[in-house]
Design a protein around this motif. Structure first.
Motif, PDB file in Angstrom:
ATOM      1  N   TRP A  40      66.265  84.812-107.730  1.00 51.72           N
ATOM      2  CA  TRP A  40      65.078  85.617-108.000  1.00 51.72           C
ATOM      3  C   TRP A  40      64.603  86.305-106.723  1.00 51.72           C
ATOM      4  O   TRP A  40      64.612  85.714-105.644  1.00 51.72           O
ATOM      5  N   MET A  41      64.173  87.546-106.853  1.00 51.95           N
ATOM      6  CA  MET A  41      63.558  88.238-105.736  1.00 51.95           C
ATOM      7  C   MET A  41      62.216  87.594-105.396  1.00 51.95           C
ATOM      8  O   MET A  41      61.563  86.996-106.250  1.00 51.95           O
ATOM      9  N   LYS A  42      61.807  87.743-104.153  1.00 47.21           N
ATOM     10  CA  LYS A  42      60.489  87.275-103.734  1.00 47.21           C
ATOM     11  C   LYS A  42      59.432  88.299-104.156  1.00 47.21           C
ATOM     12  O   LYS A  42      59.560  89.487-103.854  1.00 47.21           O
ATOM     13  N   GLU A  43      58.416  87.830-104.850  1.00 51.31           N
ATOM     14  CA  GLU A  43      57.311  88.710-105.222  1.00 51.31           C
ATOM     15  C   GLU A  43      56.249  88.702-104.126  1.00 51.31           C
ATOM     16  O   GLU A  43      56.009  87.682-103.481  1.00 51.31           O
ATOM     17  N   TYR A 213      69.559  93.264-105.977  1.00 54.80           N
ATOM     18  CA  TYR A 213      69.874  93.443-104.556  1.00 54.80           C
ATOM     19  C   TYR A 213      70.814  92.347-104.082  1.00 54.80           C
ATOM     20  O   TYR A 213      70.636  91.178-104.430  1.00 54.80           O
ATOM     21  N   LEU A 214      71.777  92.722-103.266  1.00 51.79           N
ATOM     22  CA  LEU A 214      72.629  91.727-102.633  1.00 51.79           C
ATOM     23  C   LEU A 214      71.846  91.125-101.475  1.00 51.79           C
ATOM     24  O   LEU A 214      71.436  91.829-100.546  1.00 51.79           O
ATOM     25  N   GLU A 215      71.625  89.857-101.533  1.00 51.75           N
ATOM     26  CA  GLU A 215      70.795  89.130-100.574  1.00 51.75           C
ATOM     27  C   GLU A 215      71.273  89.348 -99.128  1.00 51.75           C
ATOM     28  O   GLU A 215      72.466  89.300 -98.840  1.00 51.75           O
ATOM     29  N   ARG A 277      73.809  85.925-102.712  1.00 49.90           N
ATOM     30  CA  ARG A 277      73.467  86.024-104.122  1.00 49.90           C
ATOM     31  C   ARG A 277      73.000  87.444-104.470  1.00 49.90           C
ATOM     32  O   ARG A 277      72.603  88.221-103.607  1.00 49.90           O
ATOM     33  N   TRP A 278      73.034  87.749-105.758  1.00 49.32           N
ATOM     34  CA  TRP A 278      72.402  88.955-106.278  1.00 49.32           C
ATOM     35  C   TRP A 278      71.006  88.575-106.768  1.00 49.32           C
ATOM     36  O   TRP A 278      70.854  87.645-107.565  1.00 49.32           O
ATOM     37  N   LEU A 279      70.004  89.273-106.283  1.00 47.79           N
ATOM     38  CA  LEU A 279      68.611  88.950-106.569  1.00 47.79           C
ATOM     39  C   LEU A 279      68.038  89.917-107.584  1.00 47.79           C
ATOM     40  O   LEU A 279      68.158  91.143-107.442  1.00 47.79           O
ATOM     41  N   ALA A 280      67.394  89.392-108.606  1.00 50.45           N
ATOM     42  CA  ALA A 280      66.818  90.210-109.677  1.00 50.45           C
ATOM     43  C   ALA A 280      65.354  89.838-109.870  1.00 50.45           C
ATOM     44  O   ALA A 280      64.856  88.861-109.312  1.00 50.45           O
ATOM     45  N   GLY A 281      64.655  90.630-110.678  1.00 52.79           N
ATOM     46  CA  GLY A 281      63.250  90.371-110.941  1.00 52.79           C
ATOM     47  C   GLY A 281      62.870  90.722-112.364  1.00 52.79           C
ATOM     48  O   GLY A 281      63.584  91.456-113.047  1.00 52.79           O
ATOM     49  N   ASN A 282      61.750  90.185-112.800  1.00 50.66           N
ATOM     50  CA  ASN A 282      61.145  90.588-114.074  1.00 50.66           C
ATOM     51  C   ASN A 282      60.033  91.580-113.756  1.00 50.66           C
ATOM     52  O   ASN A 282      58.905  91.198-113.456  1.00 50.66           O
TER      53      ASN A 282
END
Length: 339
Positions: A40-43, A213-215, A277-282
């Protein structure tokens, strides 16, 4: 993940972000990424102190900011876009354009909206994609005082300049979307660095076609760019600044297969043996993700369980007076502009 079983989309703060709820993600081509390759991406809350935001951006290469703009303002833009495209048959009959639900009886290829390559054959559809870039409601979004005010403060600029060639893109479920790249590939003319803002125009869960995003990949993007420039020493200037050159894929992307690219990077000369990792978000309407020119990213394949069309825009900002890429200042996006 939990959101997939709901009858209506949940706001991001109600979605589960625990490791055991990681979404199944894939890109245009290739297999799903396994859980160890997804995160998960950082919010970042809009109230976060600017110094802390700048620190996160420097460390991570991106900054995912919640609630930059009022939610309803962004949904007004979404509604106007799909009202504009409604005559093409893209929307589910009887649905609200504000929701942007795809008519799954249609062929996704017919309603491709990702850019200058592999566009729909219909001249009317292409014309509507072009004219959407000058629609009054889209212009409203580009000049939104909350967005522009944030950028000015975050970057510490006297005045920001938005390149004229913005990218307004929709991605229908199971359709073709943006490949994996870093932005400098396409803006190589001019020495100044720039800031990219990716704005989701509507809600977009991790599986709904948003950006991943690729971390920790800024260093890889920089190394790739330096390697390209070394190999391009014998190129003419036009060849060197062209994203569609002999050393790139036909559409300028690094890949359309996230799983395959991860393996190539891990086993190649740029990774240092580090797994990423690949980072995603909601994403929710009003959120904005900012990233630097070298952060490697691409779109998730849209497999939204509610059939929502992913709509978003890529905006590039420079400081006024900087040595910017003038090719991107000539006109709004056209499919034949060579960029």
């Amino acid at each position: 993940m939990a959101a997939a079983t709901q009858s209506a989309p949940l706001p991001a703060h109600e979605l589960v972000y625990e490791p055991d709820s990681l979404p199944k993600l894939r890109s245009n081509h290739g297999q799903y990424l396994d859980n160890s390759s997804v995160g998960w991406m950082k919010e970042t809350a809009i109230e976060t102190p600017m110094d802390e935001m700048r620190r996160r951006f420097e460390n991570d290469g991106y900054l995912y900011v919640k609630n930059v703009m009022p939610r309803e303002d962004v949904f007004d833009v979404r509604q106007s876009y799909f009202e504009h495209l409604a005559p093409t048959g893209i929307l589910k009959p009887g649905s609200n354009p504000r929701d942007g639900i795809f008519d799954d009886a249609q062929d996704p290829v017919v309603h491709n909206g990702v850019g200058g390559r592999d566009l729909p054959e219909s001249k009317d559809r292409v014309e509507r994609l072009m004219s959407a870039h000058t629609h009054p409601m889209y212009m409203f979004l580009l000049e939104h005082p909350k967005l522009r005010g944030f950028i000015k403060e975050f970057m510490g600029w006297e005045k920001d300049v938005l390149v004229k060639r913005t990218l307004l893109r929709h991605n229908v479920p199971n359709g073709f979307s943006t490949g994996i790249h870093y932005d400098r590939i396409f803006l190589r003319d001019g020495e100044a660095e720039f800031l990219t803002a990716w704005v989701p125009i509507g809600d977009c869960t991790a599986q709904g076609g948003g950006i991943m995003y690729l971390e920790d990949s800024s260093s890889i993007g920089k190394a790739m760019e330096a390697d390209f420039m070394q190999r391009a020493e014998t190129f003419t200037k036009e060849e060197r600044i062209n994203g569609f050159n002999v050393n790139m894929a036909k559409d300028g992307q690094l890949s359309h297969n996230a799983h395959e690219l991860s393996e190539e990077i891990l086993n190649g000369k740029f990774s240092g043996g580090k797994s990423r990792r690949w980072l995603a978000g909601n994403y929710e309407a009003g959120d904005v993700v900012f990233h630097n020119p070298y952060m490697i990213h691409g779109a998730v394949k849209n497999e939204d369980p509610l059939g929502r069309i992913r709509l978003g825009t890529d905006l590039r900002f420079y400081e006024e007076g900087a040595d910017l890429d003038q090719r991107w200042m000539q006109s709004v996006w056209r499919p034949d502009d060579g960029l």
